[in-house]
Design an enzyme around this catalytic site. Structure first.
Site, PDB file in Angstrom:
ATOM      1  CD  GLU A   1      -2.786  -3.084  -8.317  1.00  0.00           C
ATOM      2  OE1 GLU A   1      -1.950  -3.336  -7.435  1.00  0.00           O
ATOM      3  OE2 GLU A   1      -3.857  -2.493  -8.086  1.00  0.00           O
TER       4      GLU A   1
ATOM      5  CE  LYS B   1      -0.535   0.131  -7.052  1.00  0.00           C
ATOM      6  NZ  LYS B   1      -1.262   0.778  -5.938  1.00  0.00           N
TER       7      LYS B   1
END
Length: 296
Positions: A177, A214
């Site tokens: 992420e 993500k």
């Protein structure tokens, strides 16, 4: 690794509920839920309250695997129970929802227009406990890109893949992420560089490695779409990043194949003071809206 969970994460319709507020963000999450800071005297009481909030969400009849593929948990939540089962076991055994663990320890100070992850001491021991004792499927680890800086962004992506490969070797699927801040003045340029660096790293991976991304919903729709065809990539999910629920869903629907992994945008209208009937109805409305954007 649970092959049924892996296949579901790769192919099933749905999205990820991010329920992983940690020490620094917990007071804000509780305040948004209608519980002010004076309601607890110490960290133990604060985490008791946030676990009650998460338990109410997870046990709600609206929270089902018809819309929710997985839930991301804070480590404190992983080691607590819901109805006499550890949270991850409750999610999978009672709800058919895949459990994921947030492993990062927060952000380092800004350098080269990015905030890297702080060191993660004892990662191997944490992963052994998570995978073997708590039956965790995967992990999530966050860093932030504040402006365009090739060195900073390259360092962030390198760190994400380094940690991700450690997680994979421990038997879990990592979610990388590198969040591009939604207020980044060169957001689209940063996302293009992130995409290109991802391609470089993916090309160098061993064939068996599986991971997820993500990412902030990109300024240019479908920026990351081609990465979904890479055999290493299980799924690409979107963070809400400060966008409202309506904004997040509108933007997400423009990115084909990308699904949500929302926190604030999922829980923004939930309050401790609501009756169960009202709470469950509001949660269902949010889940239905986010699901529709995820499968658009």
């Amino acid at each position: 690794m649970n092959k049924e969970q892996l296949e579901r994460m790769h192919s099933a319709a749905g999205f990820i509920a991010a329920l992983d507020q940690s020490g620094g963000s917990t007071p804000k999450a509780l305040k948004a839920y209608g519980i002010e800071e004076g309601a607890w005297k110490n960290d133990d009481e604060m985490f008791d309250l946030v676990h009650q909030m998460r338990t109410r969400i997870i046990t709600s009849p609206s929270f089902t695997n018809k819309g929710i593929l997985a839930a991301i948990l804070f480590q404190n939540t992983m080691d607590r129970k819901i109805e006499d089962k550890f949270t991850a076991d409750y999610l999978w055994e009672e709800k058919g929802i895949i459990p994921i663990l947030k492993i990062d320890k927060g952000l380092a100070d800004e350098e080269n227009h990015v905030k890297m992850m702080k060191p993660i001491p004892g990662l191997e021991e944490t992963m052994k406990h998570a995978v073997e004792d708590r039956h965790i499927f995967g992990t999530k680890e966050r860093s932030v890109i504040l402006d365009y800086d090739e060195k900073g962004i390259r360092d962030i992506v390198d760190q994400q893949f380094e940690i991700g490969l450690q997680v994979w070797k421990c038997g879990a699927v990592p979610i990388l992420e590198p969040e591009v801040d939604i207020h980044n003045p060169h957001k689209a340029e940063c996302e293009k560089l992130v995409h290109d660096l991802f391609k470089e790293h993916l090309a160098a991976l061993d064939p068996d490695v599986r991971l997820m991304f993500k990412l902030t919903i990109p300024t240019v729709a479908d920026t990351y779409r081609d990465l979904m065809d890479d055999p290493h990539v299980v799924r690409i999910v979107a963070l809400s990043g400060g966008y409202s629920q309506d904004e997040s869903c509108e933007l997400l629907a423009q990115n084909h194949g990308m699904i949500a992994s929302f926190s604030r945008a999922l829980a923004q209208d939930l309050r401790a003071q609501q009756s169960d009937e009202e709470f469950n109805a509001i949660l269902k409305t949010a889940i239905d809206k986010i699901l529709a954007a995820s499968i658009a």
